[in-house]
Design a protein around this motif. Structure first.
Motif, PDB file in Angstrom:
ATOM      1  N   LEU A  26       6.110  31.549  63.037  1.00 28.02           N
ATOM      2  CA  LEU A  26       5.570  31.981  61.755  1.00 28.02           C
ATOM      3  C   LEU A  26       6.740  32.220  60.811  1.00 28.02           C
ATOM      4  O   LEU A  26       7.605  33.056  61.088  1.00 28.02           O
ATOM      5  CB  LEU A  26       4.759  33.268  61.929  1.00 28.02           C
ATOM      6  CG  LEU A  26       3.959  33.748  60.724  1.00 28.02           C
ATOM      7  CD1 LEU A  26       2.767  32.838  60.468  1.00 28.02           C
ATOM      8  CD2 LEU A  26       3.479  35.185  60.931  1.00 28.02           C
ATOM      9  N   ALA A  27       6.775  31.474  59.702  1.00 28.11           N
ATOM     10  CA  ALA A  27       7.940  31.523  58.810  1.00 28.11           C
ATOM     11  C   ALA A  27       7.531  31.929  57.404  1.00 28.11           C
ATOM     12  O   ALA A  27       6.445  31.581  56.920  1.00 28.11           O
ATOM     13  CB  ALA A  27       8.630  30.161  58.765  1.00 28.11           C
ATOM     14  N   GLY A  28       8.423  32.667  56.760  1.00 27.90           N
ATOM     15  CA  GLY A  28       8.202  33.043  55.370  1.00 27.90           C
ATOM     16  C   GLY A  28       8.398  31.854  54.452  1.00 27.90           C
ATOM     17  O   GLY A  28       9.305  31.042  54.629  1.00 27.90           O
ATOM     18  N   SER A  29       7.506  31.752  53.459  1.00 23.39           N
ATOM     19  CA  SER A  29       7.562  30.738  52.412  1.00 23.39           C
ATOM     20  C   SER A  29       7.132  31.410  51.120  1.00 23.39           C
ATOM     21  O   SER A  29       6.605  32.531  51.144  1.00 23.39           O
ATOM     22  CB  SER A  29       6.638  29.562  52.730  1.00 23.39           C
ATOM     23  OG  SER A  29       7.092  28.849  53.863  1.00 23.39           O
ATOM     24  N   GLY A  56      13.380  34.362  54.153  1.00 23.80           N
ATOM     25  CA  GLY A  56      13.426  35.786  54.486  1.00 23.80           C
ATOM     26  C   GLY A  56      13.146  36.119  55.931  1.00 23.80           C
ATOM     27  O   GLY A  56      13.854  36.927  56.532  1.00 23.80           O
ATOM     28  N   VAL A  57      12.091  35.516  56.528  1.00 19.62           N
ATOM     29  CA  VAL A  57      11.674  35.925  57.872  1.00 19.62           C
ATOM     30  C   VAL A  57      11.207  34.731  58.686  1.00 19.62           C
ATOM     31  O   VAL A  57      10.700  33.750  58.145  1.00 19.62           O
ATOM     32  CB  VAL A  57      10.527  36.967  57.821  1.00 19.62           C
ATOM     33  CG1 VAL A  57      10.969  38.249  57.165  1.00 19.62           C
ATOM     34  CG2 VAL A  57       9.304  36.397  57.098  1.00 19.62           C
ATOM     35  N   VAL A  58      11.366  34.845  60.010  1.00 11.77           N
ATOM     36  CA  VAL A  58      10.715  33.941  60.951  1.00 11.77           C
ATOM     37  C   VAL A  58      10.364  34.764  62.183  1.00 11.77           C
ATOM     38  O   VAL A  58      11.125  35.646  62.605  1.00 11.77           O
ATOM     39  CB  VAL A  58      11.603  32.730  61.306  1.00 11.77           C
ATOM     40  CG1 VAL A  58      12.900  33.159  61.992  1.00 11.77           C
ATOM     41  CG2 VAL A  58      10.848  31.739  62.171  1.00 11.77           C
ATOM     42  N   PHE A  71      16.904  30.287  54.900  1.00 15.61           N
ATOM     43  CA  PHE A  71      17.754  29.895  56.023  1.00 15.61           C
ATOM     44  C   PHE A  71      17.046  28.842  56.865  1.00 15.61           C
ATOM     45  O   PHE A  71      15.879  28.522  56.643  1.00 15.61           O
ATOM     46  CB  PHE A  71      18.144  31.109  56.865  1.00 15.61           C
ATOM     47  CG  PHE A  71      16.979  31.811  57.532  1.00 15.61           C
ATOM     48  CD1 PHE A  71      16.706  31.618  58.870  1.00 15.61           C
ATOM     49  CD2 PHE A  71      16.174  32.689  56.808  1.00 15.61           C
ATOM     50  CE1 PHE A  71      15.646  32.270  59.489  1.00 15.61           C
ATOM     51  CE2 PHE A  71      15.114  33.349  57.414  1.00 15.61           C
ATOM     52  CZ  PHE A  71      14.846  33.137  58.758  1.00 15.61           C
ATOM     53  N   GLU A  72      17.791  28.298  57.838  1.00 15.82           N
ATOM     54  CA  GLU A  72      17.278  27.250  58.717  1.00 15.82           C
ATOM     55  C   GLU A  72      17.099  27.810  60.118  1.00 15.82           C
ATOM     56  O   GLU A  72      17.960  28.542  60.612  1.00 15.82           O
ATOM     57  CB  GLU A  72      18.267  26.085  58.733  1.00 15.82           C
ATOM     58  CG  GLU A  72      17.877  24.936  59.658  1.00 15.82           C
ATOM     59  CD  GLU A  72      18.964  23.883  59.730  1.00 15.82           C
ATOM     60  OE1 GLU A  72      18.911  22.924  58.946  1.00 15.82           O
ATOM     61  OE2 GLU A  72      19.892  24.033  60.564  1.00 15.82           O
ATOM     62  N   LEU A  81      15.199  31.355  69.781  1.00 15.56           N
ATOM     63  CA  LEU A  81      15.129  31.194  68.333  1.00 15.56           C
ATOM     64  C   LEU A  81      16.546  31.014  67.816  1.00 15.56           C
ATOM     65  O   LEU A  81      17.385  31.915  67.946  1.00 15.56           O
ATOM     66  CB  LEU A  81      14.474  32.426  67.700  1.00 15.56           C
ATOM     67  CG  LEU A  81      14.099  32.372  66.220  1.00 15.56           C
ATOM     68  CD1 LEU A  81      13.193  31.182  65.918  1.00 15.56           C
ATOM     69  CD2 LEU A  81      13.425  33.666  65.804  1.00 15.56           C
ATOM     70  N   ALA A  82      16.845  29.833  67.258  1.00 10.87           N
ATOM     71  CA  ALA A  82      18.181  29.519  66.758  1.00 10.87           C
ATOM     72  C   ALA A  82      18.183  29.587  65.236  1.00 10.87           C
ATOM     73  O   ALA A  82      17.305  29.029  64.581  1.00 10.87           O
ATOM     74  CB  ALA A  82      18.616  28.132  67.221  1.00 10.87           C
ATOM     75  N   VAL A  83      19.169  30.264  64.679  1.00  7.29           N
ATOM     76  CA  VAL A  83      19.324  30.425  63.236  1.00  7.29           C
ATOM     77  C   VAL A  83      20.679  29.859  62.834  1.00  7.29           C
ATOM     78  O   VAL A  83      21.703  30.203  63.430  1.00  7.29           O
ATOM     79  CB  VAL A  83      19.216  31.907  62.820  1.00  7.29           C
ATOM     80  CG1 VAL A  83      19.443  32.056  61.325  1.00  7.29           C
ATOM     81  CG2 VAL A  83      17.858  32.465  63.200  1.00  7.29           C
ATOM     82  N   THR A  84      20.689  28.990  61.833  1.00  7.47           N
ATOM     83  CA  THR A  84      21.934  28.373  61.375  1.00  7.47           C
ATOM     84  C   THR A  84      22.745  29.362  60.549  1.00  7.47           C
ATOM     85  O   THR A  84      22.248  29.911  59.563  1.00  7.47           O
ATOM     86  CB  THR A  84      21.644  27.120  60.538  1.00  7.47           C
ATOM     87  OG1 THR A  84      20.921  26.176  61.339  1.00  7.47           O
ATOM     88  CG2 THR A  84      22.931  26.471  60.047  1.00  7.47           C
ATOM     89  N   LEU A  85      23.995  29.588  60.969  1.00  6.31           N
ATOM     90  CA  LEU A  85      24.915  30.452  60.235  1.00  6.31           C
ATOM     91  C   LEU A  85      25.840  29.650  59.334  1.00  6.31           C
ATOM     92  O   LEU A  85      26.175  30.093  58.233  1.00  6.31           O
ATOM     93  CB  LEU A  85      25.751  31.286  61.212  1.00  6.31           C
ATOM     94  CG  LEU A  85      24.970  32.187  62.172  1.00  6.31           C
ATOM     95  CD1 LEU A  85      25.938  32.936  63.086  1.00  6.31           C
ATOM     96  CD2 LEU A  85      24.083  33.163  61.415  1.00  6.31           C
ATOM     97  N   LEU A  86      26.266  28.476  59.798  1.00  8.56           N
ATOM     98  CA  LEU A  86      27.100  27.575  59.001  1.00  8.56           C
ATOM     99  C   LEU A  86      26.584  26.150  59.175  1.00  8.56           C
ATOM    100  O   LEU A  86      26.279  25.734  60.298  1.00  8.56           O
ATOM    101  CB  LEU A  86      28.563  27.612  59.443  1.00  8.56           C
ATOM    102  CG  LEU A  86      29.394  28.876  59.248  1.00  8.56           C
ATOM    103  CD1 LEU A  86      30.800  28.636  59.768  1.00  8.56           C
ATOM    104  CD2 LEU A  86      29.429  29.301  57.794  1.00  8.56           C
ATOM    105  N   ARG A  87      26.494  25.422  58.086  1.00 10.30           N
ATOM    106  CA  ARG A  87      26.250  23.975  58.140  1.00 10.30           C
ATOM    107  C   ARG A  87      27.336  23.342  57.286  1.00 10.30           C
ATOM    108  O   ARG A  87      27.264  23.373  56.043  1.00 10.30           O
ATOM    109  CB  ARG A  87      24.855  23.619  57.626  1.00 10.30           C
ATOM    110  CG  ARG A  87      24.585  22.125  57.634  1.00 10.30           C
ATOM    111  CD  ARG A  87      23.224  21.797  57.047  1.00 10.30           C
ATOM    112  NE  ARG A  87      22.164  21.994  58.006  1.00 10.30           N
ATOM    113  CZ  ARG A  87      21.808  21.092  58.917  1.00 10.30           C
ATOM    114  NH1 ARG A  87      22.468  19.958  59.010  1.00 10.30           N
ATOM    115  NH2 ARG A  87      20.807  21.327  59.742  1.00 10.30           N
TER     116      ARG A  87
END
Length: 215
Positions: A26-29, A56-58, A71-72, A81-87
């Motif tokens: 469930l992701a914020g949009s 904002g949230v997932v 964010f990604e 749950l993986a969150v991108t810190l740098l791309r």
């Protein structure tokens, strides 16, 4: 946290293990919380992707990640749950891409997008999270109350609020429009009605509805 990056052309992600496996997140949009599968549908012009944007949230399997902006994320194998810190990238697009039959944009150099040097980030990891309090806790994390010292002796009372807001609707913004105040609220539920009270005005909102209240 702070990342001191010395490598170009890579992606750095934070992996948060989940308490149980899941096949959705469930992701914020903008003006909604959207439920998504682990893999996008793809199409003739792009292969299916496991990475998605969130605002904002997932939330996945009872674990939420709170972020200050867009964010990604990816639910890896249903168990983390993986969150991108740098791309870190050196061009807008490549002429040959493994996921598309043609480039996604011009091959224009973007050296600053390699994000070399120090980058700070702020994330909240919330175990045992629930949908009903997800947005409220995101506000506490990403929108802290501003503090200011007042000299006193003004006409306002020593305590209270300048605008009464109550109910189950979510607040989007408050702004002045000429000599009036505009309050925008929204219903994050796609299957339920909510009630709101804005400066004494009672408002009933249908599922996924956005309301603009002028005072």
């Amino acid at each position: 946290g702070t990342i001191d990056n010395g490598r170009p052309d890579h992606r750095l992600r934070l992996h948060v293990p989940l308490a149980r496996e899941t096949d959705t997140a469930l992701a914020g949009s903008p003006f909604e919380l959207v439920e998504r599968p682990l893999l996008s549908e793809g199409g003739a012009l792009e292969t299916p992707s496991a990475t998605w944007p969130a605002r904002g949230v997932v939330l996945a399997a009872g674990t939420a990640i709170l972020h200050e902006g867009v964010f990604e994320y990816e639910v890896v194998g249903g168990g983390a749950l993986a969150v991108t810190l740098l791309r870190c990238v050196g061009t807008i697009s490549r002429t040959v891409l493994a996921t598309r039959p043609f480039e996604a944009g011009p091959d224009v150099p973007t050296p600053l997008a390699q994000m070399l040097g120090e980058t700070t980030f702020s994330l909240g990891i919330w175990p045992d999270a629930g949908r009903d309090t997800l947005l409220a806790n995101w506000e506490r994390f990403a929108l802290p109350l501003a503090r200011a010292t007042a000299a006193g002796l003004g006409p306002l009372p020593p305590s209270g609020t300048l605008l009464e807001l109550a109910g189950s609707a979510e607040l989007s913004n408050i702004r002045r429009r000429g000599d009036r105040i505009e309050v925008r609220i929204w219903n994050p539920h796609i299957d339920a009605r909510v009630h709101a009270n804005v400066a004494g005005r009672e408002i009933e909102m249908g599922p996924a509805r956005i309301e603009t209240v002028e005072l």
